[in-house]
Design an enzyme around this catalytic site. Structure first.
Site, short mmCIF file in Angstrom:
data_model
loop_
_atom_site.label_atom_id
_atom_site.label_comp_id
_atom_site.label_asym_id
_atom_site.label_seq_id
_atom_site.Cartn_x
_atom_site.Cartn_y
_atom_site.Cartn_z
N SER A 67 2.64 23.24 -69.18
CA SER A 67 3.61 24.20 -68.60
C SER A 67 3.55 24.14 -67.02
O SER A 67 4.03 23.22 -66.46
CB SER A 67 3.16 25.63 -68.94
OG SER A 67 4.07 26.72 -68.73
N MET A 68 3.12 25.05 -66.25
CA MET A 68 3.09 24.98 -64.89
C MET A 68 2.08 23.91 -64.43
O MET A 68 2.25 23.40 -63.43
CB MET A 68 2.76 26.39 -64.22
CG MET A 68 3.89 27.42 -64.17
SD MET A 68 3.38 28.61 -62.74
CE MET A 68 4.68 29.78 -62.97
N TRP A 75 6.84 23.01 -66.79
CA TRP A 75 7.85 24.10 -66.05
C TRP A 75 7.64 23.87 -64.60
O TRP A 75 6.76 23.88 -63.95
CB TRP A 75 7.16 25.55 -66.38
CG TRP A 75 7.95 26.70 -65.87
CD1 TRP A 75 9.08 27.41 -66.44
CD2 TRP A 75 8.11 27.19 -64.75
NE1 TRP A 75 9.63 28.26 -65.77
CE2 TRP A 75 9.10 28.15 -64.53
CE3 TRP A 75 7.56 27.11 -63.38
CZ2 TRP A 75 9.48 29.05 -63.43
CZ3 TRP A 75 7.69 27.68 -62.32
CH2 TRP A 75 8.55 28.83 -62.22
N ASP A 94 11.39 25.55 -77.32
CA ASP A 94 10.70 26.06 -76.18
C ASP A 94 11.74 27.10 -75.43
O ASP A 94 12.76 26.80 -75.18
CB ASP A 94 10.35 24.85 -75.02
CG ASP A 94 9.65 25.42 -73.97
OD1 ASP A 94 9.58 26.78 -73.61
OD2 ASP A 94 8.79 24.60 -73.34
N HIS A 98 6.96 26.11 -76.58
CA HIS A 98 6.21 25.97 -75.38
C HIS A 98 4.61 25.87 -75.73
O HIS A 98 4.39 25.20 -74.69
CB HIS A 98 6.70 27.19 -74.43
CG HIS A 98 6.21 26.86 -73.10
ND1 HIS A 98 6.50 26.21 -72.27
CD2 HIS A 98 5.17 27.55 -72.36
CE1 HIS A 98 6.16 26.13 -71.27
NE2 HIS A 98 5.09 27.03 -71.10
#
Length: 307
Positions: free
Chosen positions: A176-177, A201, A222, A254
């Site tokens: 993700s991040m 992300w 996602d 996700h």
């Protein structure tokens, strides 16, 4: 006692000659075997001093554990600076020398526990793996990228396992991040050997600056970082001269990278081995590109790889 000199019979002389010829032939054969060994196995070892572990098979890279027994050690956030501590997983034995290392970041609001399964899974294949906590759980991708690099610096400079690590063979991963942070780290430090963003992300969608071999993993279901606005543009904007690949997981979300996943492990191991260890034995799992299957919705890449 007779003073007459003793002479060999014709039969005995012929036997000695055959023995000499046999000995000469064996010596020649041994020399040829030695030469062939130096030109094949010896040359291969010299060409790739970082090759670790037995020859891979589909079964070996899909297995829950690889050939190395794994130990682990915790790193307190109070003992480091620039990131939030974490857990180091590493091959217990030092018989094979040093290993490449990988730092792994969790995603937004998450802790290292969310990506902890990658630690022993990757370490058992012959890597030192550092799953980290971030300074705060709300840190953005650029900060997570900086923290991944700080974690790698700690690994090779200060950690208790630094003597087991080859400082020139490092990579980054993240979810993700943390995946967005993986791209940031690769952009900031071109010397990295591999990067793997998992359902990444990032507000920045274009990455033409990256030269690190990068495997982008997306998920068809996602809704937080949809592939159309994240993983796919991340991949497509990487330079065509960079070794790159894109795998879209089928029936995934996700948060699929937060649980043990054979497809993620299989291709992550292959990517890390191929580019951190320069182990071309793993090229067979990356090129030709993975076929569409029950677990893969799409794959892209620039096979064959150049580095």
């Amino acid at each position: 006692m007779s003073d007459t000199p003793q002479t060999s019979s014709p039969t005995r002389t012929s036997h000695r000659r055959r023995l000499r010829r046999l000995g000469s032939g064996l010596a020649t054969t041994a020399a040829l075997v030695g030469l062939l060994t130096s030109l094949t196995g010896g040359a291969q070892a010299a060409d790739n001093p970082y090759e670790r572990g037995p020859a891979p098979t589909t079964a070996s890279i899909e297995a829950g554990r690889g050939p190395y027994a794994v130990s682990q050690t915790s790193v307190s956030r109070l003992a480091v600076s620039g990131f939030g501590g974490g857990t180091i997983y590493y091959p217990t034995s030092t018989a094979d020398g040093s290993f490449g290392a990988v730092a792994v970041s969790p995603g937004y609001t998450a802790y290292q526990s969310s990506i902890a399964w990658l630690g022993p899974r990757l370490a058992s294949q012959g890597f030192v793996v550092f799953t980290i906590d971030t300074l705060t759980t709300s840190d953005q991708p650029d900060s997570r990228g900086t923290q991944l690099l700080a974690a790698l610096d700690y690994l090779v400079q200060s950690s208790t396992v630094r003597s087991r690590i080859d400082a020139g063979r490092l990579g980054v991963m993240g979810h993700s991040m943390g995946g967005g942070g993986t791209l940031e780290a690769a952009k900031s430090r071109p010397s990295l050997q591999a990067a793997i963003p998992l359902t990444g992300w990032n507000l920045d969608k274009t990455w033409p600056e990256i030269t690190t071999p990068t495997l982008v993993v997306g998920a068809d279901g996602d809704t937080i970082a949809p592939v159309a606005t994240h993983s796919q543009p991340f991949y497509s904007t990487l330079p065509s001269s960079t070794d790159r690949a894109y795998i879209e997981l089928r029936g995934a979300t996700h948060f699929t990278p937060n649980s043990s996943n054979t497809t993620i492990a299989k291709y992550s191991i292959s990517w890390l081995k191929r580019f951190i260890d320069n182990d071309t034995r793993y090229e067979q799992f990356l090129c030709p590109l993975p076929a569409v299957s029950l677990t893969i919705a799409e794959s892209r890449g620039n096979c064959p790889h150049t580095s």
